[in-house]
Scaffold this motif. Structure first.
Motif, PDB file in Angstrom:
ATOM      1  N   ALA A  36      49.142  36.983  27.253  1.00 24.80           N
ATOM      2  CA  ALA A  36      48.521  36.063  26.300  1.00 24.80           C
ATOM      3  C   ALA A  36      49.492  34.959  25.921  1.00 24.80           C
ATOM      4  CB  ALA A  36      48.091  36.826  25.061  1.00 24.80           C
ATOM      5  N   GLU A  37      48.945  33.767  25.785  1.00 27.39           N
ATOM      6  CA  GLU A  37      49.793  32.626  25.435  1.00 27.39           C
ATOM      7  C   GLU A  37      48.992  31.687  24.545  1.00 27.39           C
ATOM      8  OE1 GLU A  37      52.780  29.695  27.989  1.00 27.39           O
ATOM      9  OE2 GLU A  37      51.081  30.713  28.934  1.00 27.39           O
ATOM     10  N   ARG A  38      49.603  31.317  23.428  1.00 24.07           N
ATOM     11  CA  ARG A  38      48.883  30.436  22.513  1.00 24.07           C
ATOM     12  C   ARG A  38      48.975  28.993  22.975  1.00 24.07           C
ATOM     13  NH1 ARG A  38      46.652  30.124  17.410  1.00 24.07           N
ATOM     14  NH2 ARG A  38      46.873  32.335  16.933  1.00 24.07           N
ATOM     15  N   PHE A  39      47.831  28.305  22.949  1.00 21.42           N
ATOM     16  CA  PHE A  39      47.757  26.894  23.301  1.00 21.42           C
ATOM     17  C   PHE A  39      47.097  26.186  22.133  1.00 21.42           C
ATOM     18  CE2 PHE A  39      49.113  27.457  27.534  1.00 21.42           C
ATOM     19  CZ  PHE A  39      49.294  26.199  28.091  1.00 21.42           C
ATOM     20  N   GLY A  40      47.900  25.725  21.202  1.00 18.59           N
ATOM     21  CA  GLY A  40      47.339  25.094  20.018  1.00 18.59           C
ATOM     22  C   GLY A  40      46.582  26.116  19.205  1.00 18.59           C
ATOM     23  N   THR A  41      45.327  25.818  18.964  1.00 20.26           N
ATOM     24  CA  THR A  41      44.540  26.735  18.135  1.00 20.26           C
ATOM     25  C   THR A  41      43.951  27.892  18.915  1.00 20.26           C
ATOM     26  OG1 THR A  41      42.580  26.867  16.748  1.00 20.26           O
ATOM     27  CG2 THR A  41      42.594  25.175  18.403  1.00 20.26           C
ATOM     28  N   GLN A  42      44.017  27.808  20.214  1.00 16.68           N
ATOM     29  CA  GLN A  42      43.428  28.911  20.977  1.00 16.68           C
ATOM     30  C   GLN A  42      44.448  29.672  21.815  1.00 16.68           C
ATOM     31  OE1 GLN A  42      40.223  26.701  22.474  1.00 16.68           O
ATOM     32  NE2 GLN A  42      41.343  25.715  24.140  1.00 16.68           N
ATOM     33  N   ILE A  43      44.032  30.846  22.265  1.00 21.28           N
ATOM     34  CA  ILE A  43      44.928  31.726  23.005  1.00 21.28           C
ATOM     35  C   ILE A  43      44.396  31.946  24.406  1.00 21.28           C
ATOM     36  CG2 ILE A  43      45.883  34.049  23.093  1.00 21.28           C
ATOM     37  CD1 ILE A  43      45.845  34.026  20.022  1.00 21.28           C
ATOM     38  N   ARG A  44      45.238  31.714  25.369  1.00 20.99           N
ATOM     39  CA  ARG A  44      44.824  31.860  26.757  1.00 20.99           C
ATOM     40  C   ARG A  44      45.303  33.179  27.327  1.00 20.99           C
ATOM     41  NH1 ARG A  44      45.449  26.449  30.359  1.00 20.99           N
ATOM     42  NH2 ARG A  44      43.997  25.132  29.175  1.00 20.99           N
ATOM     43  N   TYR A  45      44.405  33.833  28.014  1.00 22.36           N
ATOM     44  CA  TYR A  45      44.765  35.069  28.705  1.00 22.36           C
ATOM     45  C   TYR A  45      44.775  34.797  30.197  1.00 22.36           C
ATOM     46  CZ  TYR A  45      44.267  37.679  24.407  1.00 22.36           C
ATOM     47  OH  TYR A  45      44.448  38.161  23.130  1.00 22.36           O
ATOM     48  N   ARG A  46      45.833  35.304  30.823  1.00 23.76           N
ATOM     49  CA  ARG A  46      45.828  35.183  32.290  1.00 23.76           C
ATOM     50  C   ARG A  46      46.180  36.523  32.919  1.00 23.76           C
ATOM     51  NH1 ARG A  46      51.160  35.225  33.636  1.00 23.76           N
ATOM     52  NH2 ARG A  46      52.554  34.069  32.253  1.00 23.76           N
ATOM     53  N   LEU A  47      45.663  36.725  34.093  1.00 23.98           N
ATOM     54  CA  LEU A  47      45.891  37.960  34.837  1.00 23.98           C
ATOM     55  C   LEU A  47      47.358  38.060  35.224  1.00 23.98           C
ATOM     56  CD1 LEU A  47      44.453  40.357  36.228  1.00 23.98           C
ATOM     57  CD2 LEU A  47      44.122  38.896  38.221  1.00 23.98           C
ATOM     58  N   ASN A  48      47.948  39.225  35.040  1.00 23.81           N
ATOM     59  CA  ASN A  48      49.306  39.477  35.510  1.00 23.81           C
ATOM     60  C   ASN A  48      49.206  40.105  36.890  1.00 23.81           C
ATOM     61  OD1 ASN A  48      51.881  40.221  36.028  1.00 23.81           O
ATOM     62  ND2 ASN A  48      52.220  41.286  34.092  1.00 23.81           N
ATOM     63  N   THR A  49      49.313  39.266  37.890  1.00 22.59           N
ATOM     64  CA  THR A  49      49.063  39.743  39.256  1.00 22.59           C
ATOM     65  C   THR A  49      50.069  40.798  39.694  1.00 22.59           C
ATOM     66  OG1 THR A  49      50.217  37.767  40.006  1.00 22.59           O
ATOM     67  CG2 THR A  49      47.819  37.731  40.094  1.00 22.59           C
ATOM     68  N   GLY A  50      51.283  40.693  39.178  1.00 19.08           N
ATOM     69  CA  GLY A  50      52.290  41.700  39.528  1.00 19.08           C
ATOM     70  C   GLY A  50      51.857  43.085  39.104  1.00 19.08           C
ATOM     71  N   ALA A  51      51.411  43.201  37.847  1.00 19.73           N
ATOM     72  CA  ALA A  51      50.968  44.496  37.338  1.00 19.73           C
ATOM     73  C   ALA A  51      49.747  44.986  38.103  1.00 19.73           C
ATOM     74  CB  ALA A  51      50.655  44.389  35.857  1.00 19.73           C
ATOM     75  N   ALA A  52      48.897  44.020  38.476  1.00 21.29           N
ATOM     76  CA  ALA A  52      47.696  44.378  39.228  1.00 21.29           C
ATOM     77  C   ALA A  52      48.077  45.000  40.571  1.00 21.29           C
ATOM     78  CB  ALA A  52      46.834  43.139  39.444  1.00 21.29           C
ATOM     79  N   GLU A  53      49.037  44.373  41.229  1.00 21.13           N
ATOM     80  CA  GLU A  53      49.464  44.922  42.524  1.00 21.13           C
ATOM     81  C   GLU A  53      50.145  46.270  42.356  1.00 21.13           C
ATOM     82  OE1 GLU A  53      51.724  41.939  44.634  1.00 21.13           O
ATOM     83  OE2 GLU A  53      50.013  40.560  44.543  1.00 21.13           O
ATOM     84  N   ASP A  54      50.885  46.428  41.268  1.00 24.59           N
ATOM     85  CA  ASP A  54      51.502  47.726  40.986  1.00 24.59           C
ATOM     86  C   ASP A  54      50.441  48.810  40.850  1.00 24.59           C
ATOM     87  OD1 ASP A  54      53.904  46.482  41.021  1.00 24.59           O
ATOM     88  OD2 ASP A  54      54.275  46.592  38.865  1.00 24.59           O
ATOM     89  N   ALA A  55      49.334  48.444  40.208  1.00 22.65           N
ATOM     90  CA  ALA A  55      48.258  49.417  40.019  1.00 22.65           C
ATOM     91  C   ALA A  55      47.680  49.853  41.358  1.00 22.65           C
ATOM     92  CB  ALA A  55      47.168  48.825  39.136  1.00 22.65           C
ATOM     93  N   VAL A  56      47.462  48.879  42.229  1.00 19.38           N
ATOM     94  CA  VAL A  56      46.942  49.206  43.564  1.00 19.38           C
ATOM     95  C   VAL A  56      47.924  50.123  44.284  1.00 19.38           C
ATOM     96  CG1 VAL A  56      46.326  48.299  45.818  1.00 19.38           C
ATOM     97  CG2 VAL A  56      45.629  47.065  43.763  1.00 19.38           C
ATOM     98  N   ALA A  57      49.201  49.774  44.199  1.00 18.26           N
ATOM     99  CA  ALA A  57      50.223  50.586  44.859  1.00 18.26           C
ATOM    100  C   ALA A  57      50.243  52.009  44.312  1.00 18.26           C
ATOM    101  CB  ALA A  57      51.591  49.934  44.675  1.00 18.26           C
ATOM    102  N   ALA A  58      50.106  52.129  42.993  1.00 20.46           N
ATOM    103  CA  ALA A  58      50.124  53.454  42.370  1.00 20.46           C
ATOM    104  C   ALA A  58      48.945  54.289  42.839  1.00 20.46           C
ATOM    105  CB  ALA A  58      50.094  53.310  40.853  1.00 20.46           C
ATOM    106  N   LEU A  59      47.805  53.641  42.959  1.00 20.56           N
ATOM    107  CA  LEU A  59      46.618  54.368  43.402  1.00 20.56           C
ATOM    108  C   LEU A  59      46.765  54.804  44.850  1.00 20.56           C
ATOM    109  CD1 LEU A  59      43.905  55.363  42.481  1.00 20.56           C
ATOM    110  CD2 LEU A  59      42.904  53.204  43.210  1.00 20.56           C
ATOM    111  N   MET A  60      47.305  53.920  45.671  1.00 25.57           N
ATOM    112  CA  MET A  60      47.530  54.292  47.066  1.00 25.57           C
ATOM    113  C   MET A  60      48.514  55.446  47.150  1.00 25.57           C
ATOM    114  SD  MET A  60      47.266  50.826  49.342  1.00 25.57           S
ATOM    115  CE  MET A  60      49.015  50.833  49.520  1.00 25.57           C
TER     116      MET A  60
END
Lengths: 96, 96
Positions: free
Chosen positions: A56-80
DNA sequence: TATCTAATTAGAATAAAAACTAATTAATGT
DNA sequence: ACATTAATTAGTTTTTATTCTAATTAGATA
């Protein structure tokens, strides 16, 4: 990794992750896609954040969420790993 | 696929899956590895079975559980799809 | 400063998951 | 038929997740 799997257990949270593939979104943009109240959405976003799946990152009055691709790939690896390394017997495509 | 992700959300169930990689086990063998009562274990096995992740087969007086590798691979594929196909932009190693 | 929009935190209610004890089924052996 | 071992189903309690309303914080702007 337990937090990650728990985060993935909820269909709404998986949909959020899927939406974020296209790029970062504000909390409001995300909330607009679902039929739940905003505080509930915030709770889901916190679960994803605590699992490291989004950032999460604040941009003025609003907060932007972005996917953490590294963690996502870790999850795939863990499942494999859990099931025995998928189709490759061993090894990592990124470290030949 | 929701049942699958919910099944994977529990650490004990993930450990069961991990154990079953080495080969089929009876309910009793599995129960012996954990500090929970047998009915609780049965409940976990049912969750895994209903998600299609394991298959149960009676062998005389005991019941053997084995990992359903097909469903396991489907789960990995679903997770990769969720995040956008892992590190390859597109394509399938098994279908070049 | 007052106010508006964006989003969160606090606290309570509801729903779902996980654990246990007790009772039951299933197959086998006596 | 009866007892034994293996495992399940039934029913209840406890714990954890999910949702809601109400109140609050953060930043921008008149």
């Amino acid at each position: 990794m337990n937090k990650t799997f728990k985060a993935l257990a909820n269909p709404l949270r998986r949909q959020i992750l899927s939406m974020l593939r296209a790029g970062p979104m504000t909390s409001g943009d995300i909330a607009a896609h679902f039929d739940i109240k905003w505080p509930s959405l915030t709770a889901h976003l916190n679960v994803l954040k605590n699992a490291g799946l989004v950032h999460a990152e604040r941009f003025g009055t609003q907060i932007r969420y972005r996917l953490n691709t590294g963690a996502a790939e870790d999850a795939v690896a863990a499942l494999m790993a859990l099931f025995g390394a998928g189709d490759d017997t061993e090894g990592d495509k990124n470290d030949p």
